[in-house]
Design an enzyme around this catalytic site. Structure first.
Site, PDB file in Angstrom:
ATOM      1  N   TYR A   1      34.031  42.805  49.302  1.00 29.91           N
ATOM      2  CA  TYR A   1      35.192  43.533  50.055  1.00 29.91           C
ATOM      3  C   TYR A   1      34.842  43.416  51.703  1.00 29.91           C
ATOM      4  O   TYR A   1      36.016  43.332  52.335  1.00 29.91           O
ATOM      5  CB  TYR A   1      34.947  45.058  49.838  1.00 29.91           C
ATOM      6  CG  TYR A   1      35.433  45.174  48.314  1.00 29.91           C
ATOM      7  CD1 TYR A   1      35.962  44.456  47.423  1.00 29.91           C
ATOM      8  CD2 TYR A   1      35.626  46.791  47.886  1.00 29.91           C
ATOM      9  CE1 TYR A   1      35.988  44.641  46.189  1.00 29.91           C
ATOM     10  CE2 TYR A   1      35.831  46.909  46.811  1.00 29.91           C
ATOM     11  CZ  TYR A   1      36.235  46.033  45.659  1.00 29.91           C
ATOM     12  OH  TYR A   1      36.706  46.438  44.499  1.00 29.91           O
TER      13      TYR A   1
ATOM     14  N   LYS B   1      24.704  41.496  37.585  1.00 26.01           N
ATOM     15  CA  LYS B   1      25.302  40.393  36.937  1.00 26.01           C
ATOM     16  C   LYS B   1      24.328  39.325  37.232  1.00 26.01           C
ATOM     17  O   LYS B   1      25.028  38.107  37.603  1.00 26.01           O
ATOM     18  CB  LYS B   1      26.556  40.155  37.146  1.00 26.01           C
ATOM     19  CG  LYS B   1      27.533  39.222  36.351  1.00 26.01           C
ATOM     20  CD  LYS B   1      27.578  39.748  34.939  1.00 26.01           C
ATOM     21  CE  LYS B   1      28.339  38.653  33.949  1.00 26.01           C
ATOM     22  NZ  LYS B   1      28.497  39.029  32.578  1.00 26.01           N
TER      23      LYS B   1
ATOM     24  N   ASP C   1      28.978  44.232  32.388  1.00 27.31           N
ATOM     25  CA  ASP C   1      29.925  44.222  31.360  1.00 27.31           C
ATOM     26  C   ASP C   1      29.228  45.209  30.239  1.00 27.31           C
ATOM     27  O   ASP C   1      30.075  45.926  29.611  1.00 27.31           O
ATOM     28  CB  ASP C   1      30.271  42.732  30.952  1.00 27.31           C
ATOM     29  CG  ASP C   1      29.087  41.919  30.983  1.00 27.31           C
ATOM     30  OD1 ASP C   1      27.828  42.177  31.349  1.00 27.31           O
ATOM     31  OD2 ASP C   1      29.322  40.802  30.478  1.00 27.31           O
TER      32      ASP C   1
ATOM     33  N   ASP D   1      33.199  50.186  42.201  1.00 27.54           N
ATOM     34  CA  ASP D   1      34.676  50.251  42.350  1.00 27.54           C
ATOM     35  C   ASP D   1      35.167  50.410  41.102  1.00 27.54           C
ATOM     36  O   ASP D   1      35.854  51.370  40.712  1.00 27.54           O
ATOM     37  CB  ASP D   1      35.487  49.370  43.304  1.00 27.54           C
ATOM     38  CG  ASP D   1      36.664  49.731  43.506  1.00 27.54           C
ATOM     39  OD1 ASP D   1      37.277  50.871  43.427  1.00 27.54           O
ATOM     40  OD2 ASP D   1      37.448  48.654  44.155  1.00 27.54           O
TER      41      ASP D   1
ATOM     42  N   ASP E   1      35.865  53.876  38.365  1.00 31.85           N
ATOM     43  CA  ASP E   1      37.239  54.247  37.705  1.00 31.85           C
ATOM     44  C   ASP E   1      37.266  54.504  36.260  1.00 31.85           C
ATOM     45  O   ASP E   1      37.679  55.321  35.665  1.00 31.85           O
ATOM     46  CB  ASP E   1      37.859  53.288  38.283  1.00 31.85           C
ATOM     47  CG  ASP E   1      38.839  53.437  39.640  1.00 31.85           C
ATOM     48  OD1 ASP E   1      38.339  54.025  40.304  1.00 31.85           O
ATOM     49  OD2 ASP E   1      39.901  52.766  39.752  1.00 31.85           O
TER      50      ASP E   1
END
Length: 368
Positions: free
Chosen positions: A146, A196, A228, A252, A256
């Site tokens: 970002y 990851k 994941d 992020d 959610d």
């Protein structure tokens, strides 16, 4: 009497509606404590752009600079309405990221909390929720994709392209790790490190620094999870988690998902904390489709006030009272139409009525 200045950025969509209810709670906190809040309203987001041509105008910057803390509502517009604003000035790029950068709010705390008594809000089965969900996601907030270099254009073959850089240095990783470990020490002494590293070199460095920092916290158990796999585990067995730490984009997305397992992002406040200043905001968006209908639940905005009381003003006991008041309204069988449907056995009330009931419960509690 202690006096604090709070910059109030109501934002877009449902922002002004839920901010009004948060302010009601702040007024009651003043009544119950030897404290005074000077509220400094300012434009931020799409409303600021349309009024001034800038989503984070200088007047708002000046107010935020002098404030002791910032209470921020959701920002943004629908996809079609967003097209009316130049890409680089749209609320997220033109306001939110610059604010994070200006105040270096590198530590984002997002509680995912659902007591057993409120399990009916969740899409998960009761046996999965068990005695309740109570975890906190700690997200690094000013690094990664970002905030990396961004480039787009047309290459020598005439093809449009985009290039974005994911970048972290060890100091950025180390400081968020310390925040996560310290929080884990205060809770169950369990930290899930989300990464990851089987694909991303950034995660390899992330894990190396995590292992170095872990030596300072021998009492905290560290469990490593690929992002994941963590997403799957949040649905299948969320109660295994307590504190989760992760980089910006992973945080992020997973936060959610955290809202999803609760039943709504409307149940997720957050704190964004830097070395000198913090801002507090709901994790959800501005919900322009229900703006002005008086049906948005203010839980996440009032919860953000509770987090501000604890983290910026040292009022931990009163923060717990605010949480208890909100959950008490739900436990009494009340909800708003954005969280519940008719026929679910709850009494539907408006945004304002929910805020009024929170205030009523708070006033009835013993003063701290």
């Amino acid at each position: 009497m202690k006096n604090y200045k709070i910059a109030v950025l109501a934002g877009d969509g449902i922002g002004p509606e839920i901010t009004a209810e948060a302010i009601k709670v702040l007024k009651v906190i003043e009544e119950r404590n030897d404290v005074s809040f000077e509220l400094l309203p300012a434009l931020f987001g799409a409303c600021a752009y349309f009024a001034t041509g800038d989503a984070f105008p200088q007047a708002t910057i000046d107010i935020c600079d002098q404030a002791d803390a910032i209470l921020k509502g959701p920002i943004g517009l629908s996809h079609e309405e967003s097209k009316k604003i130049p890409v680089e000035k749209q609320p997220e790029r033109g306001a939110l990221l610059p604010m994070r950068r200006r105040y270096n709010t590198y530590a984002n705390f997002r509680p995912v909390s659902l007591p057993k008594s409120l399990a009916h809000f969740s899409p998960l089965k009761p046996e999965v929720i068990g005695e309740g969900i109570d975890l906190i996601m700690v997200r690094e907030l000013v690094g990664g994709l970002y905030f990396g270099n961004k480039e787009r254009g047309v290459n020598e073959d005439g093809k449009r392209y985009v290039r974005e850089t994911l970048e972290y240095d060890e100091d950025q990783i180390r400081r968020i790790m310390h925040e996560a470990f310290k929080l884990a020490q205060k809770r169950r002494k369990l930290l899930h490190n989300i990464h990851k590293s089987n694909v991303l070199m950034s995660s390899v460095l992330w894990n190396e620094v995590m292992e170095e920092v872990a030596k300072d916290y021998p009492d905290v158990e560290v469990v490593n999870y690929l992002v994941d796999a963590a997403a799957t585990a949040l649905c299948l067995r969320p109660t295994q988690f307590d504190v989760m730490v992760m980089e910006n984009m992973f945080g992020d997305i997973l936060s959610d998902q955290g809202g999803g397992i609760l039943g709504s992002l409307g149940l997720m406040p957050s704190a964004c904390i830097g070395p000198d200043k913090a801002y507090y905001e709901p994790s959800h968006g501005s919900a322009p489709d229900i703006a002005g209908k008086n049906i948005a639940n203010p839980y996440s905005m009032i919860g953000s006030v509770a987090m501000m009381l604890e983290n910026s003003f040292g009022m931990e006991a009163e923060a717990k009272n605010v949480w208890a008041a909100m959950q008490g309204v739900f436990a009494d069988g009340y909800s708003t139409a954005d969280l519940s449907k008719p026929g679910t056995g709850v009494t539907m009330i408006s945004t304002q009525e929910f805020g009024d009931k929170v205030v009523e419960k708070l006033r009835a509690m013993p003063k701290v």
